[in-house]
Structures are given as structure tokens and as C-alpha cells.
Design a protein around this motif. Structure first.
Motif, short mmCIF file in Angstrom:
data_model
loop_
_atom_site.label_atom_id
_atom_site.label_comp_id
_atom_site.label_asym_id
_atom_site.label_seq_id
_atom_site.Cartn_x
_atom_site.Cartn_y
_atom_site.Cartn_z
N VAL A 57 48.13 25.45 44.83
CA VAL A 57 48.32 25.69 43.40
C VAL A 57 46.99 26.13 42.79
CG1 VAL A 57 49.04 24.66 41.21
CG2 VAL A 57 50.13 23.94 43.36
N LEU A 58 47.05 27.12 41.90
CA LEU A 58 45.87 27.52 41.15
C LEU A 58 45.69 26.55 39.99
CD1 LEU A 58 43.60 29.55 40.62
CD2 LEU A 58 45.21 30.86 39.22
N GLU A 59 44.66 25.69 40.10
CA GLU A 59 44.44 24.67 39.07
C GLU A 59 43.51 25.14 37.96
OE1 GLU A 59 43.10 21.17 41.11
OE2 GLU A 59 45.14 20.53 41.57
N GLY A 60 42.71 26.14 38.25
CA GLY A 60 41.80 26.60 37.19
C GLY A 60 40.97 27.78 37.65
N ILE A 61 40.39 28.48 36.69
CA ILE A 61 39.47 29.59 36.93
C ILE A 61 38.24 29.36 36.08
CG2 ILE A 61 39.12 32.08 36.84
CD1 ILE A 61 42.13 32.46 37.02
N ARG A 62 37.09 29.35 36.72
CA ARG A 62 35.86 29.13 35.98
C ARG A 62 35.64 30.25 34.96
NH1 ARG A 62 30.86 30.28 37.71
NH2 ARG A 62 31.63 30.63 39.82
N PRO A 63 35.20 29.92 33.74
CA PRO A 63 35.03 30.96 32.72
C PRO A 63 34.06 32.05 33.18
CG PRO A 63 34.91 28.78 31.73
CD PRO A 63 34.92 28.58 33.23
N LEU A 64 34.39 33.27 32.82
CA LEU A 64 33.55 34.42 33.14
C LEU A 64 32.31 34.39 32.25
CD1 LEU A 64 33.60 37.09 34.84
CD2 LEU A 64 34.57 38.17 32.81
N PRO A 65 31.12 34.68 32.80
CA PRO A 65 29.93 34.73 31.95
C PRO A 65 30.10 35.72 30.81
CG PRO A 65 29.31 34.77 34.26
CD PRO A 65 30.80 34.92 34.22
N GLN A 66 29.67 35.34 29.63
CA GLN A 66 29.81 36.22 28.47
C GLN A 66 29.02 37.52 28.63
OE1 GLN A 66 31.62 35.95 25.54
NE2 GLN A 66 32.70 34.26 26.55
N ALA A 67 28.03 37.51 29.50
CA ALA A 67 27.24 38.73 29.71
C ALA A 67 28.07 39.85 30.28
CB ALA A 67 26.06 38.43 30.65
N ALA A 68 29.11 39.53 31.05
CA ALA A 68 29.87 40.56 31.75
C ALA A 68 30.49 41.57 30.78
CB ALA A 68 30.95 39.92 32.62
N ALA A 69 31.22 41.08 29.78
CA ALA A 69 31.87 41.99 28.83
C ALA A 69 30.85 42.79 28.04
CB ALA A 69 32.76 41.19 27.89
N ARG A 70 29.73 42.18 27.71
CA ARG A 70 28.73 42.86 26.90
C ARG A 70 27.94 43.89 27.70
NH1 ARG A 70 30.47 38.43 24.95
NH2 ARG A 70 30.47 38.05 22.69
N LEU A 71 27.67 43.61 28.95
CA LEU A 71 27.01 44.61 29.80
C LEU A 71 27.94 45.79 30.04
CD1 LEU A 71 25.26 42.24 32.36
CD2 LEU A 71 24.11 43.75 30.72
N PHE A 72 29.23 45.52 30.23
CA PHE A 72 30.22 46.59 30.36
C PHE A 72 30.18 47.50 29.14
CE2 PHE A 72 34.48 48.16 29.39
CZ PHE A 72 34.87 48.76 30.57
N ALA A 73 30.21 46.90 27.94
CA ALA A 73 30.18 47.68 26.71
C ALA A 73 28.87 48.44 26.56
CB ALA A 73 30.42 46.76 25.51
#
Length: 372
Positions: A57-73
Motif C-alpha cells: 500500500v502507498l502510505e505516503g509521498i514525501r513533499p517535493l522541495p519547493q525549489a523544484a517548481a520555482r527552478l522550473f519556472a
């Protein structure tokens, strides 16, 4: 690999080389962020039992670093800047006078889904006044070639994607990016599914089920994805930014500057924290493998090193591990891919004779002499 072609950029467009390098540097930082995140087990799995089965069972996913979306942008904002700058530089170079402030503000790269909208854009008084963007002129034709309406599906044209992502990040909110489980595959499956197939699941979902007492191996493929603002579709984040950046340097910039694409691509991998005597010297110093491709090579090569080491140790015995391990670690990523990919694909199709011949050659290269 190093870029060896001479720069084709005219002097007034040399800025494109350095902005391309800046974009690649941002994408490289993004790739490092994602690799560190994915290396540290982002998925939390659990086991659940029924009367007959064991479930993962998938119990959780560690939050993605906030840097990822901002570096993409950031990377895409710079990509959009690079084509806007190329257009401005071309217009300023061609005019025999200075652009007025209104004309300068009116110079932009639009993204239209119909020819009528593009023609209307070109008729704006501050674009007409330059004399450069009238229907039928050279520069008009170059911008027209970049428009989304040139493709059967304008919604997925790279310029449309670039405009939508940058407008969203600028005017609405940070880019929407997340980590998810995109694919699950039983190792014992007789039919391998296409690489692009997706089985997106949510926290709490059952990833795999096997009968009690049975041993089964399976692979889970986590994915960091980004949402396209205008369609709601999700795509792999690194693929999205890599494809758009490649289109800008291989298609958009050459078309805007010279009206051609049959040119050596602008090399992306350049350290712009260093100084160069000329743009030509910088071009010669740059590498021609993009950050997105380098990340793909690293991941592919890391997987191949592990796979090949296991296969060779199984073939030659545990005493061969040290020699083969050192030999594999001494290869760069591109060499690993070039050396093993074709042979392993042949073996997967049943051509073991070729694999055994290659394995003997690899043993010699690794300096391992099997006991006879």
C-alpha cells in the motif's frame, strides 16, 4: 562531448549563447534537486494482509522541495526571455534609427492558435511603424513559422506551452508540481508495457497484491510531474522543461536570427561564471549535451552499472566483482550507455551468443582473468 562547430551567431545576437547557458545552469540545478529528492526514498510503503493475499500500500509521498517548481519556472522564464531578446536585437539591428519606447514594448513573441490572430497582432500601430513586421516581410515570416497554429495540435506546441507556463507563474501562482507514483510493473510480467504508460495512484491505494506465501518482485516508478495550465494535463517535469528548452535553442532562436534550422545547435553546457575572450571562444568551450539529457544519462548509466555488474558476477563468479565494479565506476555515463545498451537489448531478445562474446571482451578490458 564537446561542441566543435564554429559559432554562427552574428555579433548582435551573441547574447543567445550566454542565455542558453544560463537556462542550462538552472535546469542542471533543478536536476540535482530532483535527483537528491528521489534518491532519498520519497515513497512510504506499507504492507496489508487479507485472508489470502499480501498487499503493498502507498502510505505516503514525501513533499517535493519547493525549489523544484520555482527552478522550473525560472528556466522557462529565461527561455522566453531569450527569444524576446533575439527579436528585439534583430529589430534594433535592422532599423536605421532607435526604436521608440512604444515600439520596443510592442516587440514580443506572441503565441496564437490561428493565422487571423497573428495578422491582427502584426497590424498594431507600434509594430507597423517599424516597417519590419508587415505581412510578407522576412521578420514577419520568421515569427509566423514559430506560431502554434503551424501544428495540427496548437495546444501542445512548444511556444504555447512556454507561454502558458510563464504566464501562469508570473500572474497567478507558482508552477503546480508534485511527486506521484506513475507506474507499477511486476518483474515477472511476460509483457512489458510501453515506457510512457502511466498508472497514477493516490495515497492509500494498493500498488500490488500477491497470494500469501508467494514471492514476487515488482518495480515502482515515482515521477515528479508538472501540470500544464491550459489543458490540466500532467507531464514529467524534467521532460517538459528539457523539451521546451531544446526547442528554443534548436528551433526558435535559429529561425528568428537566420531563418534556418539546418545549423549546429547552440551548445548549452557553458560555465558563464568564467570570462571568455570572445563569443567564439565561449562556443568552443561549451559542451553540447543539455542538463536534461545529462540527467537522463546519469540515471540510465547508474541503472546499467548495477545491472551489468550483477550479470557479469553471475557469469564469472563472485571473485570478479571487485574488478568489474572498479571498471564500471571508471566509465563516464555516456560510455556506459554506448558500451552496454545494445548488447543488453540483444540479450533481452534472446541473442545470448552476442552477449557472451561481449562479456569475454569486457572481462579483458576490466583486467579480470577467469580461472580455467
Amino acid at each position: 562531448m564537446r561542441a566543435v562547430a564554429a559559432s554562427w551567431l552574428p555579433e548582435h545576437q551573441e547574447h543567445a549563447l550566454f542565455t542558453t547557458a544560463h537556462i542550462d545552469g538552472i535546469v542542471n540545478k533543478l536536476s540535482t534537486t530532483l535527483e537528491e529528492y528521489q534518491r532519498d526514498e520519497p515513497l512510504r510503503l506499507g504492507r496489508r494482509f487479507t485472508d489470502t493475499d499480501e498487499q503493498v500500500v502507498l502510505e505516503g509521498i514525501r513533499p517535493l522541495p519547493q525549489a523544484a517548481a520555482r527552478l522550473f519556472a525560472d528556466a522557462l522564464n529565461q527561455a522566453r526571455n531569450s527569444i524576446e531578446h533575439a527579436l528585439y536585437a534583430e529589430a534594433a539591428h535592422r532599423l536605421d534609427r532607435r526604436l521608440t519606447s512604444d515600439e520596443a514594448r510592442a516587440l514580443e513573441i506572441p503565441a496564437f492558435d490561428t493565422p487571423d490572430k497573428f495578422e491582427q497582432w502584426a497590424r498594431h500601430k507600434h509594430r507597423v511603424s517599424t516597417g519590419l513586421l508587415a505581412v510578407g516581410t522576412d521578420l514577419y515570416g520568421r515569427i509566423e513559422r514559430l506560431q502554434p497554429f503551424q501544428r495540427q495540435d496548437p495546444e501542445h506546441h512548444p511556444l504555447r506551452l512556454l507561454a502558458e507556463h510563464t504566464n501562469f507563474a508570473k500572474h497567478r501562482e507558482p508552477t503546480l508540481a508534485l511527486a506521484r507514483v506513475a507506474r507499477i510493473e511486476l518483474d515477472s510480467a511476460t509483457t512489458k508495457r510501453p515506457i510512457g504508460a502511466r498508472d497514477v495512484v493516490e495515497v492509500g491505494d494498493v500498488l500490488a497484491t500477491v497470494p500469501l506465501g508467494k514471492r514476487e518482485m515488482f518495480s515502482i516508478w515515482p515521477e515528479v510531474a508538472v501540470q500544464r495550465p491550459h489543458t490540466g494535463e500532467w507531464n514529467t517535469l524534467m521532460r517538459e522543461v528539457g523539451d521546451i528548452a531544446d526547442w528554443v535553442r534548436k528551433q526558435a532562436i535559429p529561425i528568428l536570427i537566420l531563418g534556418r534550422t539546418d545549423l549546429p545547435p547552440i551548445p548549452p553546457a557553458l560555465d558563464i561564471s568564467a570570462g571568455y575572450d570572445s563569443a567564439e571562444a565561449a562556443w568552443q568551450a561549451a559542451g553540447d549535451t543539455s542538463a536534461a539529457k545529462r540527467m537522463q544519462n546519469r540515471i540510465g548509466a547508474e541503472h546499467l552499472r548495477r545491472t551489468v555488474l550483477v550479470m557479469l558476477v553471475e557469469l564469472f563468479g563472485i571473485e570478479s566483482r571487485k574488478a568489474f565494479g572498479a571498471w564500471l565506476d571508471g566509465m563516464d555515463d555516456e560510455t556506459v550507455l554506448e558500451t552496454f545498451m545494445d548488447e543488453l537489448q540483444s540479450a533481452s531478445r534472446g541473442d545470448f551468443a552476442s552477449y557472451y562474446r561481449a562479456a569475454e571482451r569486457w572481462a579483458q578490458e576490466a583486467g579480470f582473468k577467469p580461472a580455467r
